[in-house]
Design an enzyme around this catalytic site. Structure first.
Site, mmCIF file in Angstrom:
data_model
loop_
_atom_site.group_PDB
_atom_site.id
_atom_site.type_symbol
_atom_site.label_atom_id
_atom_site.label_comp_id
_atom_site.label_asym_id
_atom_site.label_seq_id
_atom_site.Cartn_x
_atom_site.Cartn_y
_atom_site.Cartn_z
ATOM 1 N N LYS A 1 5.064 10.526 2.854
ATOM 2 C CA LYS A 1 4.412 9.352 2.236
ATOM 3 C C LYS A 1 2.893 9.535 2.234
ATOM 4 O O LYS A 1 2.214 9.309 1.228
ATOM 5 C CB LYS A 1 4.807 8.096 3.031
ATOM 6 C CG LYS A 1 3.938 6.877 2.795
ATOM 7 C CD LYS A 1 4.140 6.299 1.421
ATOM 8 C CE LYS A 1 3.012 5.358 1.056
ATOM 9 N NZ LYS A 1 3.121 4.802 -0.275
ATOM 10 N N CYS B 1 -4.485 1.735 0.393
ATOM 11 C CA CYS B 1 -3.606 2.874 0.685
ATOM 12 C C CYS B 1 -4.328 4.211 0.544
ATOM 13 O O CYS B 1 -4.492 4.925 1.520
ATOM 14 C CB CYS B 1 -2.382 2.802 -0.208
ATOM 15 S SG CYS B 1 -1.401 1.335 0.162
HETATM 16 N N1 LIG Z 1 0.854 -3.005 -1.252
HETATM 17 C C1 LIG Z 1 1.290 -1.826 -1.657
HETATM 18 O O1 LIG Z 1 1.132 -1.467 -2.811
HETATM 19 C C2 LIG Z 1 2.000 -0.894 -0.749
HETATM 20 C C3 LIG Z 1 2.022 -1.121 0.622
HETATM 21 N N2 LIG Z 1 2.658 -0.245 1.448
HETATM 22 C C4 LIG Z 1 2.679 -0.482 2.875
HETATM 23 O O2 LIG Z 1 3.589 -1.580 3.138
HETATM 24 C C5 LIG Z 1 3.139 -2.321 4.271
HETATM 25 C C6 LIG Z 1 2.985 -3.794 3.907
HETATM 26 O O3 LIG Z 1 1.980 -3.883 2.913
HETATM 27 P P1 LIG Z 1 1.807 -5.191 2.017
HETATM 28 O O4 LIG Z 1 3.122 -5.796 1.701
HETATM 29 O O5 LIG Z 1 0.923 -4.803 0.902
HETATM 30 O O6 LIG Z 1 1.040 -6.149 3.035
HETATM 31 P P2 LIG Z 1 0.791 -7.717 2.900
HETATM 32 O O7 LIG Z 1 -0.415 -8.009 3.695
HETATM 33 O O8 LIG Z 1 0.862 -8.134 1.465
HETATM 34 O O9 LIG Z 1 2.068 -8.370 3.626
HETATM 35 C C7 LIG Z 1 2.364 -8.205 4.975
HETATM 36 C C8 LIG Z 1 3.026 -9.481 5.493
HETATM 37 O O10 LIG Z 1 3.426 -9.270 6.844
HETATM 38 C C9 LIG Z 1 3.281 -10.500 7.543
HETATM 39 N N3 LIG Z 1 3.262 -10.253 8.979
HETATM 40 C C10 LIG Z 1 2.221 -9.955 9.790
HETATM 41 N N4 LIG Z 1 2.651 -9.793 11.040
HETATM 42 C C11 LIG Z 1 3.992 -9.982 11.040
HETATM 43 C C12 LIG Z 1 4.992 -9.940 12.036
HETATM 44 N N5 LIG Z 1 4.707 -9.644 13.308
HETATM 45 N N6 LIG Z 1 6.273 -10.207 11.684
HETATM 46 C C13 LIG Z 1 6.589 -10.490 10.406
HETATM 47 N N7 LIG Z 1 5.672 -10.548 9.413
HETATM 48 C C14 LIG Z 1 4.392 -10.284 9.736
HETATM 49 C C15 LIG Z 1 1.976 -11.055 6.993
HETATM 50 O O11 LIG Z 1 1.881 -12.450 7.227
HETATM 51 C C16 LIG Z 1 2.090 -10.691 5.509
HETATM 52 O O12 LIG Z 1 2.653 -11.748 4.756
HETATM 53 C C17 LIG Z 1 1.840 -1.640 4.730
HETATM 54 O O13 LIG Z 1 2.134 -0.690 5.711
HETATM 55 C C18 LIG Z 1 1.359 -0.934 3.478
HETATM 56 O O14 LIG Z 1 0.537 0.169 3.765
HETATM 57 C C19 LIG Z 1 3.312 0.843 0.948
HETATM 58 C C20 LIG Z 1 3.345 1.101 -0.397
HETATM 59 C C21 LIG Z 1 2.699 0.249 -1.354
HETATM 60 C C1 LIG Z 2 0.775 8.644 -4.905
HETATM 61 C C2 LIG Z 2 0.612 7.330 -5.566
HETATM 62 O O1 LIG Z 2 0.665 7.243 -6.769
HETATM 63 N N1 LIG Z 2 0.417 6.253 -4.761
HETATM 64 C C3 LIG Z 2 0.339 4.900 -5.298
HETATM 65 C C4 LIG Z 2 -0.867 4.193 -4.652
HETATM 66 O O2 LIG Z 2 -1.047 2.954 -5.331
HETATM 67 P P1 LIG Z 2 -2.547 2.525 -5.757
HETATM 68 O O3 LIG Z 2 -2.483 1.292 -6.564
HETATM 69 O O4 LIG Z 2 -3.411 2.536 -4.555
HETATM 70 O O5 LIG Z 2 -2.906 3.815 -6.643
HETATM 71 P P2 LIG Z 2 -3.824 4.093 -7.887
HETATM 72 O O6 LIG Z 2 -3.335 3.411 -9.112
HETATM 73 O O7 LIG Z 2 -3.946 5.569 -7.941
HETATM 74 O O8 LIG Z 2 -5.228 3.452 -7.517
HETATM 75 C C5 LIG Z 2 -5.973 3.831 -6.382
HETATM 76 C C6 LIG Z 2 -7.441 3.952 -6.745
HETATM 77 O O9 LIG Z 2 -7.657 5.182 -7.422
HETATM 78 C C7 LIG Z 2 -8.400 4.951 -8.602
HETATM 79 N N2 LIG Z 2 -8.010 5.971 -9.602
HETATM 80 C C8 LIG Z 2 -6.695 6.110 -9.925
HETATM 81 C C9 LIG Z 2 -6.291 7.051 -10.840
HETATM 82 C C10 LIG Z 2 -7.265 7.881 -11.432
HETATM 83 O O10 LIG Z 2 -6.982 8.744 -12.265
HETATM 84 N N3 LIG Z 2 -8.565 7.725 -11.074
HETATM 85 C C11 LIG Z 2 -8.964 6.788 -10.170
HETATM 86 O O11 LIG Z 2 -10.154 6.683 -9.872
HETATM 87 C C12 LIG Z 2 -8.037 3.528 -9.007
HETATM 88 O O12 LIG Z 2 -9.007 2.968 -9.866
HETATM 89 C C13 LIG Z 2 -7.965 2.841 -7.661
HETATM 90 O O13 LIG Z 2 -9.242 2.458 -7.199
HETATM 91 O O14 LIG Z 2 -0.621 3.912 -3.289
HETATM 92 C C14 LIG Z 2 0.557 3.094 -3.053
HETATM 93 C C15 LIG Z 2 0.630 2.795 -1.587
HETATM 94 O O15 LIG Z 2 0.916 3.657 -0.796
HETATM 95 O O16 LIG Z 2 0.394 1.628 -1.262
HETATM 96 C C16 LIG Z 2 1.772 3.880 -3.518
HETATM 97 O O17 LIG Z 2 2.946 3.142 -3.225
HETATM 98 C C17 LIG Z 2 1.623 4.112 -5.028
HETATM 99 O O18 LIG Z 2 2.747 4.810 -5.545
#
Ligand SMILES: NC(=O)C1=CN([C@@H]2O[C@H](COP(=O)(O)OP(=O)(O)OC[C@H]3O[C@@H](n4cnc5c(N)ncnc54)[C@H](O)[C@@H]3O)[C@@H](O)[C@H]2O)C=CC1
Ligand SMILES: CC(=O)N[C@@H]1[C@@H](OP(=O)(O)OP(=O)(O)OC[C@H]2O[C@@H](n3ccc(=O)[nH]c3=O)[C@H](O)[C@@H]2O)O[C@H](C(=O)O)[C@@H](O)[C@@H]1O
Length: 437
Positions: free
Chosen positions: A203, A257
């Site tokens: 990841k 991320c």
């Molecule tokens: N947002 C994204 O695009 C992505 C996020 N992730 C990962 O997924 C995880 C969650 O991220 P998000 O959903 O974006 O965060 P978020 O901040 O949107 O949601 C997290 C939720 O967990 C709750 N929480 C906090 N402590 C808790 C506990 N002890 N028990 C139960 N709930 C609790 C919070 O109140 C909040 O609603 C992180 O590790 C993040 O890095 C992975 C891929 C994509």
């Molecule tokens: C490998 C990969 O594509 N990871 C994704 C990424 O989501 P995230 O929205 O952070 O990615 P993104 O669209 O690349 O944007 C990140 C940042 O990079 C910038 N960005 C993106 C593409 C590009 O060509 N140039 C650039 O400057 C964007 O403007 C932004 O500031 O991180 C997510 C995560 O881990 O939360 C993951 O689930 C997503 O699939």
């Protein structure tokens, strides 16, 4: 199957809906009572229309948001994993707290899945040992696996179903149990990692790879600028090669991320080099944008700059690690020119007006600033008498702006399009100097 999702923020909510819509009995526990009551009232916090519909369908299908956890056959943990700048380590407090809660409800034979993004080794070490507070042993009495989430914000409803998944358990039986859970509802392939640590590593590798690729594009943008050519033309032509796929330059890399996952990857290793350089290059892009601006307007002290976009990327409402905000901070750090009114206000703590050399006006149509902490203003207020317009998020709403309307408001027709998202000819035709990264 009875599933308790711990944390129903962005990822947990979509995950809970995925399982509920597939017929599982899902409780989504979150200690944020307001979030839970909004959901119960049918108001998911999202600007993604498809996600809203997906969640509303799940509520109709029996998905139950709750402010108390429950016993379940499977506990799925989707809590935040921020980066602690001070210790330069992942802050695992939320994961450990969720683990302690799961331990209270854990029964022999249950399955526990960690979806949160964590440094390699977390599932097998820190998380397993917190779960074992239950008196049960991981691998013997309950199954434990890491299934990292890989969805792209903005396209979650499609990707949560169609993306391939990586699943790594702490033993084969744990991997089997987790694969059996996801397989019926995921249309992408499921790949078995040899262990949970490899799944965590994979990841982080994906996000570090993307960060490095963007850093490469950003470096090319600087180099192309030195040659007086357009980096995006060069990148598009380079990408016609079947084995070249360079991403796009911009004002830097935001979100919670890509800017932090490379540090998680290197947390217990001294071997980061190119990955670390990429972070430095991407963070430094706001300086390059400031240089471009300075090249047009001269010294920045005394200027007014409209910064359009504090979301970390286009069409999302999330401003964590936003390049737009970082750029605004950089402008705000420009000292006032000596002998000016701004210099005088700088010495009174900013009580009587903006207290730096640059009057920064921030706008974003998607980011919620109800408490005023970001200082967002209306588009017209941002543009009025501005010396430059700098676009730092590629929102569709900005592509649709009429440059002639902007021309009427600004004092100087200069636009710096850091993401090349505007119609350059339309802006030039409206009389603007158009500069892009
Ligand atoms: N947002 C994204 O695009 C992505 C996020 N992730 C990962 O997924 C995880 C969650 O991220 P998000 O959903 O974006 O965060 P978020 O901040 O949107 O949601 C997290 C939720 O967990 C709750 N929480 C906090 N402590 C808790 C506990 N002890 N028990 C139960 N709930 C609790 C919070 O109140 C909040 O609603 C992180 O590790 C993040 O890095 C992975 C891929 C994509
Ligand atoms: C490998 C990969 O594509 N990871 C994704 C990424 O989501 P995230 O929205 O952070 O990615 P993104 O669209 O690349 O944007 C990140 C940042 O990079 C910038 N960005 C993106 C593409 C590009 O060509 N140039 C650039 O400057 C964007 O403007 C932004 O500031 O991180 C997510 C995560 O881990 O939360 C993951 O689930 C997503 O699939």
């Amino acid at each position: 199957m009875k599933i308790c999702v711990h944390g129903i923020g962005y990822i947990g909510l979509a995950t809970a809906a995925l399982f509920a819509n597939a017929g599982h009995d899902v409780v989504g526990y979150d200690p944020n009572e307001r979030l839970v009551s909004e959901l119960r009232a049918g108001n998911p916090r999202t600007t993604e229309e498809e996600l809203r519909t997906f969640v509303l369908d799940a509520l109709d299908n029996g998905f139950e948001p709750a402010d108390e956890p429950v016993e379940a056959d499977c506990h799925l943990v989707c809590v935040p994993t921020p980066y602690d700048e001070e210790s330069q380590m992942a802050d695992l407090a939320y994961v450990e707290a969720a683990g302690r809660t799961v331990a209270e409800y854990l029964r022999p034979g249950d399955l526990v899945i960690l979806e949160s993004t964590v440094p390699p080794g977390t599932t097998e070490d820190a998380f397993a040992s917190v779960l074992e507070n239950s008196g049960l042993t991981a691998g013997e009495d309950f199954a434990l696996a890491h299934c990292p989430e890989m969805v792209l914000p903005g396209n979650i409803t499609y990707e949560i179903v169609h993306n391939d998944r990586i699943i790594g358990g702490i033993d084969t039986a744990s991997t089997d149990r987790a694969v059996a859970l996801y397989e019926p509802l995921v249309e992408g392939a499921i790949h078995r990692a040899p262990d949970a640590t490899t799944a965590e590593f994979v990841k982080l590798t994906q996000n570090a790879y993307r960060d490095v690729n963007i850093a490469f594009a950003n470096e090319l943008a600087r180099v192309a600028h030195d040659y007086g050519i357009r980096s995006r033309d060069a990148i598009a032509l380079a990408n016609v090669h079947p084995r070249v796929d360079v991403l796009q330059p911009g004002p830097g890399v935001g979100g919670h991320c890509l800017p932090i996952d490379p540090w998680f990857l290197g947390q217990s290793s001294d071997s980061l080099d190119i990955i670390e350089s990429a972070r430095r290059i991407n963070e430094g892009m706001v300086d390059f944008v400031a240089e471009l601006l300075e090249g047009e307007v001269g010294p920045l002290a005394g200027t007014s700059v409209a910064v359009l976009g504090v979301a970390y990327k286009g069409n999302v409402d999330d401003s964590r690690h936003s390049p737009g905000l970082r750029f605004a901070d950089l402008l705000r750090a420009v000292p006032a020119a000596s002998g000016t009114e701004a210099e005088a206000t700088a010495t009174d703590g900013g009580q009587t007006g903006h207290d730096t050399g640059v009057d920064v006006r921030l706008h974003d149509p998607y980011v919620d600033d109800h408490d005023g902490s970001l200082g967002l203003v209306d588009l017209e207020d941002a543009l009025r008498d501005a010396d430059a317009v700098v676009v730092t998020a590629a929102h569709d709403a900005y592509r649709d702006i009429d440059p002639k309307m902007v021309r009427e408001l600004v004092s100087r027709p200069l636009v710096v399009d850091t993401l090349s998202c505007l119609d350059a000819n339309a802006w030039r035709d409206a009389g603007f100097d158009y500069v892009e990264v």
